[in-house]
Design an enzyme around this catalytic site. Structure first.
Site, mmCIF file in Angstrom:
data_model
loop_
_atom_site.group_PDB
_atom_site.id
_atom_site.type_symbol
_atom_site.label_atom_id
_atom_site.label_comp_id
_atom_site.label_asym_id
_atom_site.label_seq_id
_atom_site.Cartn_x
_atom_site.Cartn_y
_atom_site.Cartn_z
ATOM 1 N N HIS A 1 0.835 -1.220 0.000
ATOM 2 C CA HIS A 1 0.000 0.000 0.000
ATOM 3 C C HIS A 1 0.866 1.265 0.000
ATOM 4 O O HIS A 1 0.445 2.308 0.496
ATOM 5 C CB HIS A 1 -0.944 0.043 1.215
ATOM 6 C CG HIS A 1 -1.662 -1.242 1.456
ATOM 7 N ND1 HIS A 1 -2.849 -1.559 0.836
ATOM 8 C CD2 HIS A 1 -1.342 -2.317 2.229
ATOM 9 C CE1 HIS A 1 -3.243 -2.760 1.239
ATOM 10 N NE2 HIS A 1 -2.334 -3.248 2.067
ATOM 11 N N SER B 1 13.368 21.856 -16.541
ATOM 12 C CA SER B 1 12.093 22.543 -16.729
ATOM 13 C C SER B 1 12.344 23.852 -17.453
ATOM 14 O O SER B 1 13.433 24.417 -17.377
ATOM 15 C CB SER B 1 11.465 22.796 -15.364
ATOM 16 O OG SER B 1 10.655 23.945 -15.396
ATOM 17 N N LYS C 1 14.545 22.016 -11.227
ATOM 18 C CA LYS C 1 13.958 20.736 -11.612
ATOM 19 C C LYS C 1 14.914 19.817 -12.373
ATOM 20 O O LYS C 1 15.715 20.260 -13.186
ATOM 21 C CB LYS C 1 12.716 20.962 -12.502
ATOM 22 C CG LYS C 1 11.534 21.595 -11.801
ATOM 23 C CD LYS C 1 10.921 20.724 -10.728
ATOM 24 C CE LYS C 1 10.020 19.662 -11.320
ATOM 25 N NZ LYS C 1 8.836 20.195 -11.968
ATOM 26 N N GLU D 1 8.545 8.583 -17.323
ATOM 27 C CA GLU D 1 7.152 9.007 -17.491
ATOM 28 C C GLU D 1 6.644 8.643 -18.881
ATOM 29 O O GLU D 1 5.497 8.220 -19.057
ATOM 30 C CB GLU D 1 7.021 10.511 -17.246
ATOM 31 C CG GLU D 1 7.235 10.865 -15.779
ATOM 32 C CD GLU D 1 7.390 12.362 -15.547
ATOM 33 O OE1 GLU D 1 6.731 13.153 -16.226
ATOM 34 O OE2 GLU D 1 8.190 12.726 -14.677
#
Ligand code: ARG
Length: 463
Positions: free
Chosen positions: A157, A278, A284, A291
């Protein structure tokens, strides 16, 4: 008069929009090598069976080889207005050889031709994909070897659950990927029967030798039923399933890498070559590769659905719907290969932050099960031990302590069975090293696991 092969039956030119709509050369052009290979085997068989003359057979085979090297070298480019790759190559052959070229299509239809070409093409695609999967397996085994003592939390979980090692975690993916190789092999084995000679749907009156072409093209045998030969695409679905599962495994792994690289985890850091920045936030470092893999998994699952939906209502035998098989399954393979080619070097260069992993393992009460087991080993029934440990955890949370730093009096207050040795029993290292059950994370066990994986990989590679 139209130059279409089947123009004789028609009194009008096909509408230009329909021509473009019907054409598949934009996506079946990639099969030119396989189409030519199949045609050479067919021409050879026609000659050897006396259906065409030996001279014609030879001329056709040489003509086809010439076309192959001209496409390979770029001297001949595909005509994008052609109906498909099969028509293009035959038209080119006829352009080069005249009437002799027209004899190639004796006792053959585009229906068995396309069923053959797709099989030949996918057999290569599956082999390339399998090679990449085994390369990833090797990469992961190398990583695992470095980290058999790197303690990290195991999760359920996404809550810290029990201690494992990074090696154990990575090895879980190794076994998934091994099964992925097995699935590709299974699908290829079932697919490896030759449809050539099924012709349009009902075989032929010529005395062809289907075993000869099957053997020449590396198939195990000729398909038993000519209708089945031209009308099923179950092999595309099976391979699509295998590819979807590879993507699913890569996607889950990618999701973990994304989490590990977040400021919240900081378990890992990607090499600058495999991350992006970024446009507005200078701090970033984004894990775009992972992704994209996660995102592209949806696309490959879509390819699988395309194949299943395309097939489900089709009466036997060939229907034009089946032309839609290629874009879907070719895209699935293109995508998985692209993902693997990027994922492998990304993993090779990813840095692992052992300290952060260990700190996370130390802070999450992941030794609570071991504390309960300590009492069980001293004679208490597990459910009582479970309850006592729960109360100890609650006390720790209350006082801002961990089980390691909670004083012995607190332990003793809940059970007289606790003595000084509880601290060794619940130390992270003991918790990992004592998990020696087969398949468990104890370093000695994981080392065995790695050996077994290397043997399994050698067996896969020997196939
Ligand atoms: N380009 C077609 C395909 O990929 C070839 C088969 C055409 N056969 C036919 N009977 N119209 O399916």
């Amino acid at each position: 008069m139209s130059d279409k092969m089947w123009a004789g039956r028609f009194s009008k030119e096909v509408d230009e929009t329909v021509n473009a709509f019907n054409s598949s050369i934009a996506f079946d052009g990639v099969m030119y090598r396989h189409d030519i290979k199949g045609s050479i085997a067919h021409a050879d068989m026609l000659g050897k069976c006396g259906i065409i003359t030996a001279d014609d057979s030879k001329a056709i085979q040489e003509g086809l080889s010439g076309i192959l090297s001209d496409i390979d070298s770029g001297k001949l480019s595909l005509d994008m207005t052609a109906e498909d790759i099969h028509m293009f190559i035959e038209a080119e052959l006829t352009k080069r050889l005249g009437d002799v070229g027209k004899r190639l299509h004796t006792s053959r239809s585009r229906n068995d031709q396309v069923a053959l070409d797709v099989r030949l093409y996918l057999r290569d695609e599956a082999a390339q994909t399998r090679n990449l999967v085994t390369e990833l397996i090797k990469t992961l085994i190398d990583i695992a070897k470095e980290h058999t003592e790197t303690v990290m939390p195991g999760y359920t979980h996404l809550q810290r659950a029990q201690p494992i090692t990074f090696a154990h975690h990575v090895m879980a993916y190794v076994w998934m990927l091994m099964r992925d190789c097995g699935r590709l092999d299974d699908a290829v084995k079932r697919m490896n029967e030759c449809p050539l000679g099924s012709c349009a749907l009902a075989g032929t009156t010529y005395k062809i030798d289907r075993d000869m072409t099957a053997k020449a093209l590396g198939f195990d045998k000729a398909m038993e039923n000519s209708l089945d030969g031209v009308s099923d695409r179950d092999f595309c679905v099976e391979l699509g399933c295998a590819v979807s599962l590879i993507m699913t495994h890569l996607s889950r792994f990618s999701e973990e890498v994304i989490m590990w690289c977040s400021w919240e985890f900081k378990f890992a850091e990607l090499d600058d070559a495999y991350a992006t920045g970024s446009s507005i936030m200078p701090q970033k470092k984004n894990p775009d590769v992972t992704e994209l893999i996660r995102g592209k998994t949806g696309r490959v699952n879509g390819d699988l659905m395309t194949l299943l939906s395309m097939l489900k209502g089709l009466p036997l035998a060939y229907n034009k719907d089946m032309q839609e098989d290629k874009e879907a399954i070719f895209d699935a393979f293109d995508t998985v290969k692209l993902c693997l080619k990027t994922f492998i070097p990304m993993m090779k260069t990813m840095r692992v932050n052992k300290d952060k992993m260990r700190a996370a393992a130390a802070g999450g009460f992941i030794n609570a099960t071991d504390c309960a087991d300590y009492l069980v080993k001293k004679g208490m029934p597990f459910l009582d031990a479970y309850k006592i440990t729960g109360r100890l955890v609650a006390e720790c949370i209350d006082k801002g302590l961990t089980l390691e730093t909670l004083p012995l009096e607190s332990y003793k207050a809940l059970s007289e069975l606790f003595t000084d040795d509880v601290y060794t029993a619940i130390s992270l290292d003991t918790c990992v090293s004592e998990r020696k059950s087969f398949g468990g994370p104890a370093p000695e066990r994981v080392k065995e696991q790695i050996k077994n994986a290397e043997n399994a990989l050698a067996a896969l590679e020997g196939k």
